[in-house]
Design an enzyme around this catalytic site. Sequence first.
Site, PDB file in Angstrom:
ATOM      1  N   GLU A  13       1.190  -0.514  -5.032  1.00 46.77           N
ATOM      2  CA  GLU A  13       0.062   0.425  -5.134  1.00 46.77           C
ATOM      3  C   GLU A  13       0.657   1.795  -5.417  1.00 46.77           C
ATOM      4  O   GLU A  13       1.004   2.537  -4.515  1.00 46.77           O
ATOM      5  CB  GLU A  13      -0.751   0.399  -3.831  1.00 46.77           C
ATOM      6  CG  GLU A  13      -2.071   1.158  -3.917  1.00 46.77           C
ATOM      7  CD  GLU A  13      -1.919   2.625  -3.598  1.00 46.77           C
ATOM      8  OE1 GLU A  13      -1.750   3.437  -4.547  1.00 46.77           O
ATOM      9  OE2 GLU A  13      -1.951   2.987  -2.409  1.00 46.77           O
ATOM     10  N   ASP A  26     -11.137   1.670  -2.130  1.00 43.76           N
ATOM     11  CA  ASP A  26     -11.400   3.093  -1.896  1.00 43.76           C
ATOM     12  C   ASP A  26     -12.272   3.719  -2.978  1.00 43.76           C
ATOM     13  O   ASP A  26     -12.620   4.903  -2.884  1.00 43.76           O
ATOM     14  CB  ASP A  26     -10.078   3.871  -1.816  1.00 43.76           C
ATOM     15  CG  ASP A  26      -9.348   3.672  -0.501  1.00 43.76           C
ATOM     16  OD1 ASP A  26     -10.009   3.362   0.508  1.00 43.76           O
ATOM     17  OD2 ASP A  26      -8.112   3.827  -0.472  1.00 43.76           O
ATOM     18  N   ASP A  41       0.827  -1.203   0.000  1.00 41.62           N
ATOM     19  CA  ASP A  41       0.000   0.000   0.000  1.00 41.62           C
ATOM     20  C   ASP A  41       0.869   1.265   0.000  1.00 41.62           C
ATOM     21  O   ASP A  41       1.909   1.317   0.664  1.00 41.62           O
ATOM     22  CB  ASP A  41      -0.896  -0.032   1.246  1.00 41.62           C
ATOM     23  CG  ASP A  41      -1.890   1.107   1.284  1.00 41.62           C
ATOM     24  OD1 ASP A  41      -2.617   1.290   0.298  1.00 41.62           O
ATOM     25  OD2 ASP A  41      -1.935   1.813   2.301  1.00 41.62           O
TER      26      ASP A  41
END
Length: 493
Positions: free
Chosen positions: A344, A397, A297
């Site tokens: 990411e 998200d 992430d």
Amino acid sequence: MNRRASGVLLPVYALPSPHGIGTLGRAAYDFADFLHAAGQRCWQMLPLGQTGFGDSPYQSFSSFAGNPYFIDLDLLAEDGLLTGDEADACCAGIDPRYVDYGRLYTERFSVLEKAFHRGWLRDREQVECFQRENAAWLSDYADFMALKDRFGSQPWTAWPEPFRRRTGPGYASAVAACGEDFAQRRSFYIYLQYLFFKQWSALRAYLREKNITVIGDLPIYVAPDSCDVWAAPEFFSLDDRCRPTAVAGVPPDYFSPTGQLWGNPLYRWDAMEKDGFGWWLRRIDGAGKLFDVIRFDHFRGLDEYWAVPVGEETAEKGQWLPGPGRRLVDVLNSWFPNLRFIAEDLGTPTPGVEKLLQASGWPGMKVLEFAFDDPKSAAYLPHTYTENCVCYTGTHDNSPLARWLAEIPEETVRYAAEYMGSPADPAEAMLRLGMSSTAGLFVAQMQDWLGRSERTNRPGTREGNWRWRMLPGETTPELAKKMHRFAELYGRI
């Protein structure tokens, strides 16, 4: 992935298990069977850690511990640790579409305590073996959770001084004086982790039998109220009272005009590097015991990270500071040659991030919902993809496709329709677009296949997230057949 593949993004908590939340029980095995029948070779999950205030899986009490809520009560009943009535009474009558974390908090642990009292002595030999295998983190975690109970769930920075400093000279004697109640709570949390990993290992073995790869998220930062920070404060930017000197976030972006103020303590990268990045090696090793592939992430934070002064109410004010870059990435690639990563790398691209991604060799991410925002930019349009990337309809998200299509401006709708050939069903066309892309892996949210509009998370908000669940029966044979045909048609079987 070694060949073209596709998969589904679905958090464990969103499984249609009974008793209020998705678990590692029957519903997880049924979903594995569904993925196999649907020709999907990857199951992407969110972090599996134990959540605290806000219920976010990205704010966990430990980077290593599993979420006790995911322990399946029916499996415990089969193992003689609960009665069927005890399992059925937990969170009875709860809305099966949404997780009620308030009910879980008040009811789940009392049921798990019954399992603990029946199993602690019975399973002593296996638990002792589990403790030895996980000695690097389990003892500190048990201390941390038992102390949280002792001090009314307050954050560790509010605990009395001897307990606040895990590495301080007075800690050991202070803990030794806590007595039998403290020792019992430690044992309880150790046993919960034993149960979690026992059930997880069995599920993981079943997923391997079905040739399903597990992709898991690794948050770049850890929660401020976590065992990770408490047990190793020397690796975090804290003041002499153990409070962060600055916190993590991102400036104004696609998701929020005021940025995202995450509030995590920032790393002391100099101290971590001096230690040979040992803290990171232990953390990645722990994640590698859970997942086959790790989605790293906020990859950008390795190149440079946004530091927000403590006390700011938004993330608008801050500064970019240099991260460890290749020094950390090269160490991870060297130590974990058989572990696969996904970067990411979303957000505004910078030369530094692009260079680091290329040097890492990791596939980056392409989000179809970003592809049509700017007709002058082709960054996320499928005709620009390379094989070494992962295409998503959207991440956790993002809005599911059904909601996204209703939210975007009319000019974006027209541009997307023109690109896709004016399809009758734009949501299905987006799924085909991802499936047919040159990306080595394509992942869609489960909501996209179901035609649901509920979001998993809305960045920048603190309430109403991480709650949506599937209902029993929604993963139909007809849907599996459709997904399998898509995967077959576009060479992803």
